[in-house]
Design a protein around this motif. Sequence first.
Motif, mmCIF file in Angstrom:
data_model
loop_
_atom_site.group_PDB
_atom_site.id
_atom_site.type_symbol
_atom_site.label_atom_id
_atom_site.label_comp_id
_atom_site.label_asym_id
_atom_site.label_seq_id
_atom_site.Cartn_x
_atom_site.Cartn_y
_atom_site.Cartn_z
ATOM 1 N N ALA A 127 -3.113 -3.614 15.684
ATOM 2 C CA ALA A 127 -1.786 -3.307 16.215
ATOM 3 C C ALA A 127 -0.770 -3.137 15.091
ATOM 4 N N VAL A 128 -0.946 -3.894 14.012
ATOM 5 C CA VAL A 128 -0.048 -3.760 12.867
ATOM 6 C C VAL A 128 -0.190 -2.377 12.243
ATOM 7 N N GLY A 129 -1.422 -1.928 12.041
ATOM 8 C CA GLY A 129 -1.643 -0.610 11.458
ATOM 9 C C GLY A 129 -1.054 0.500 12.312
ATOM 10 N N GLN A 130 -1.195 0.393 13.614
ATOM 11 C CA GLN A 130 -0.652 1.412 14.508
ATOM 12 C C GLN A 130 0.870 1.418 14.485
ATOM 13 N N ALA A 131 1.475 0.231 14.442
ATOM 14 C CA ALA A 131 2.937 0.154 14.391
ATOM 15 C C ALA A 131 3.470 0.724 13.076
ATOM 16 N N VAL A 132 2.797 0.429 11.974
ATOM 17 C CA VAL A 132 3.221 0.948 10.676
ATOM 18 C C VAL A 132 3.100 2.466 10.639
ATOM 19 N N ALA A 133 1.996 3.002 11.151
ATOM 20 C CA ALA A 133 1.805 4.452 11.166
ATOM 21 C C ALA A 133 2.904 5.140 11.966
ATOM 22 N N ALA A 134 3.224 4.595 13.141
ATOM 23 C CA ALA A 134 4.262 5.198 13.973
ATOM 24 C C ALA A 134 5.617 5.166 13.282
ATOM 25 N N ARG A 135 5.934 4.036 12.640
ATOM 26 C CA ARG A 135 7.241 3.907 11.993
ATOM 27 C C ARG A 135 7.372 4.858 10.806
ATOM 28 N N LEU A 136 6.307 5.005 10.008
ATOM 29 C CA LEU A 136 6.378 5.883 8.846
ATOM 30 C C LEU A 136 6.419 7.349 9.248
ATOM 31 N N ALA A 195 2.716 12.397 16.296
ATOM 32 C CA ALA A 195 2.946 13.579 15.463
ATOM 33 C C ALA A 195 2.770 13.222 13.990
ATOM 34 N N ASN A 196 2.204 14.147 13.222
ATOM 35 C CA ASN A 196 2.009 14.000 11.773
ATOM 36 C C ASN A 196 1.055 12.877 11.402
ATOM 37 N N VAL A 197 0.268 12.389 12.376
ATOM 38 C CA VAL A 197 -0.697 11.323 12.121
ATOM 39 C C VAL A 197 -2.106 11.875 12.268
ATOM 40 N N GLU A 198 -2.939 11.595 11.281
ATOM 41 C CA GLU A 198 -4.318 12.073 11.288
ATOM 42 C C GLU A 198 -5.251 10.903 10.985
ATOM 43 N N THR A 199 -6.210 10.669 11.859
ATOM 44 C CA THR A 199 -7.152 9.570 11.635
ATOM 45 C C THR A 199 -8.268 10.029 10.707
ATOM 46 N N MET A 200 -8.697 9.122 9.833
ATOM 47 C CA MET A 200 -9.745 9.396 8.856
ATOM 48 C C MET A 200 -10.736 8.228 8.879
ATOM 49 N N GLU A 201 -11.994 8.516 8.650
ATOM 50 C CA GLU A 201 -12.980 7.436 8.605
ATOM 51 C C GLU A 201 -12.806 6.652 7.311
ATOM 52 N N SER A 214 2.739 13.508 6.174
ATOM 53 C CA SER A 214 1.461 13.207 6.812
ATOM 54 C C SER A 214 1.217 11.714 6.721
ATOM 55 N N VAL A 215 0.647 11.155 7.784
ATOM 56 C CA VAL A 215 0.222 9.763 7.776
ATOM 57 C C VAL A 215 -1.264 9.749 8.092
ATOM 58 N N PHE A 216 -2.063 9.446 7.074
ATOM 59 C CA PHE A 216 -3.509 9.315 7.268
ATOM 60 C C PHE A 216 -3.787 7.876 7.677
ATOM 61 N N VAL A 217 -4.554 7.702 8.735
ATOM 62 C CA VAL A 217 -4.832 6.370 9.250
ATOM 63 C C VAL A 217 -6.330 6.125 9.204
ATOM 64 N N GLY A 218 -6.740 5.111 8.466
ATOM 65 C CA GLY A 218 -8.155 4.797 8.338
ATOM 66 C C GLY A 218 -8.692 4.083 9.565
ATOM 67 N N ILE A 219 -9.874 4.511 10.001
ATOM 68 C CA ILE A 219 -10.546 3.899 11.152
ATOM 69 C C ILE A 219 -11.977 3.580 10.740
ATOM 70 N N ALA A 220 -12.335 2.294 10.757
ATOM 71 C CA ALA A 220 -13.721 1.904 10.496
ATOM 72 C C ALA A 220 -14.533 2.097 11.777
ATOM 73 N N GLU A 221 -15.753 2.642 11.633
ATOM 74 C CA GLU A 221 -16.630 2.895 12.773
ATOM 75 C C GLU A 221 -15.887 3.621 13.894
ATOM 76 N N PRO A 222 -15.460 4.840 13.650
ATOM 77 C CA PRO A 222 -14.605 5.557 14.605
ATOM 78 C C PRO A 222 -15.272 5.859 15.941
ATOM 79 N N SER A 262 -5.698 6.179 22.080
ATOM 80 C CA SER A 262 -5.095 7.406 22.606
ATOM 81 C C SER A 262 -3.656 7.563 22.112
ATOM 82 N N GLU A 263 -2.907 6.467 22.041
ATOM 83 C CA GLU A 263 -1.526 6.531 21.544
ATOM 84 C C GLU A 263 -1.488 6.941 20.081
ATOM 85 N N LEU A 264 -2.433 6.452 19.299
ATOM 86 C CA LEU A 264 -2.496 6.818 17.888
ATOM 87 C C LEU A 264 -2.803 8.301 17.727
ATOM 88 N N ALA A 265 -3.743 8.804 18.540
ATOM 89 C CA ALA A 265 -4.116 10.215 18.446
ATOM 90 C C ALA A 265 -2.972 11.138 18.842
#
Length: 413
Positions: free
Chosen positions: A179-188, A217-223, A195-203, A211-214
């Motif tokens: 939840a912390v990572g998602q809140a930080v991504a949204a705020r930035l 705007a301007n947020v892209e998930t990365m393994e 661009s905000v790249f968001v790391g996801i382990a075992e995607p 779904s909210e993370l996906a």
Amino acid sequence: MSVPIERPPRKDPQAATRPAELPPLNRSRSALGMTAWAARGIFALQVCDACGRVAYPPRDACSGCLSTSLRFQPVEGGATVIAETTIRTSTDLYFRERMPWRVGMVRLDSGASIVTHLHGDVAVPGPVRMVAKLDKGGNAVVIALPAEDSDNMADDLQFRELTASPKFRRVLVTDGRSAVGQAVAARLAGAGAVSVFVGIAEPWKPFAGQSELAAMANVETMELDLTDTASVTELAGEIGGKTDIIVNTADHVRPGGLVGQDALATAHQAFEVNVFGLQRLAMAFGPGMRARGGDGTNSAAAFVDILPIHAFANLPEFGFHSASCAARHSLLQCLRAELRPGGVRVMSVFTGPVDDDWRQHVPPPKVAPSQIASAVLTALNEGIEESFVGDVAQDVMARFLADPKVLERELSQ
């Protein structure tokens, strides 16, 4: 009014990267006392215990009564600017590449006179507010800001040199499952990051908030799996050359101390994520960021780590977690020294207990993910090296500074 900065065009791959020159580095031990306060966002000056005179620049003896009892303490930042000049040429490599540079003389309401950097929106003569910041070399400097906030004042080029604003920069948030990572991504993303790249382990495994993370705007998930060296190295090969800010939100939390049945497994997991995960990030992304610390508007700016306040004093109920955070804090001090030659800031955001599944039995007050996200953004926008989020973090730090041994006993009870 400050002119809003514009998003820089795509960089010419054949163009030279501007070297990461630093401002003058040498400081006396007295001056480093001011740096310690500025690292936490506090404007502090020496005050003489004998006569009460406010001293600047930092010195070993009071200029009024020659007393050597000078202590740093927070002072009011109210002042009046009485003179200014604009420097248009310099023999110093750092300033030569950033000319023109505005400086002035101010008189503090507390009596001292200071030669200071001047924000572009400061009118002369007139009232100003003084703040202490860290320059790219990690030393304290003072800058006079307008008495009232002005439009686009964060885009002033001199002020931006003293911060790590995410505006028009690319950010990596390391753990989007939390939840912390998602809140930080949204705020930035909302603060102007390109661009905000968001790391996801075992995607392939679903998680809360996916779904909210996906949809951001301007947020892209990365393994990204911080426990896997290959995963970190591969991501650095893909986005390392364009990552300007890293925010490490990963934190493996489990209760337990040294004598429990699962103590060894708990220790291994905590250190694998919290310590060696940080090391993998530093090894993979650090050299590229250090080389790009002077690369204009889209230069590498900061490495931010979010970690519990018990990095300073062990909480036996979470003994190995506290120990891993203490090691993490020590490594951040090493990383700060290693990235400083590139002008890249290493920032620590210390938190009280987070309101998550692993700390439900911990009594309040707790810290919400949104509070941590706000603290991260403030640290970047203000250039604060050490932040403390929540009542518990601020209280523990105050008691640590007062007497670490007393704090140890208090936490063990």
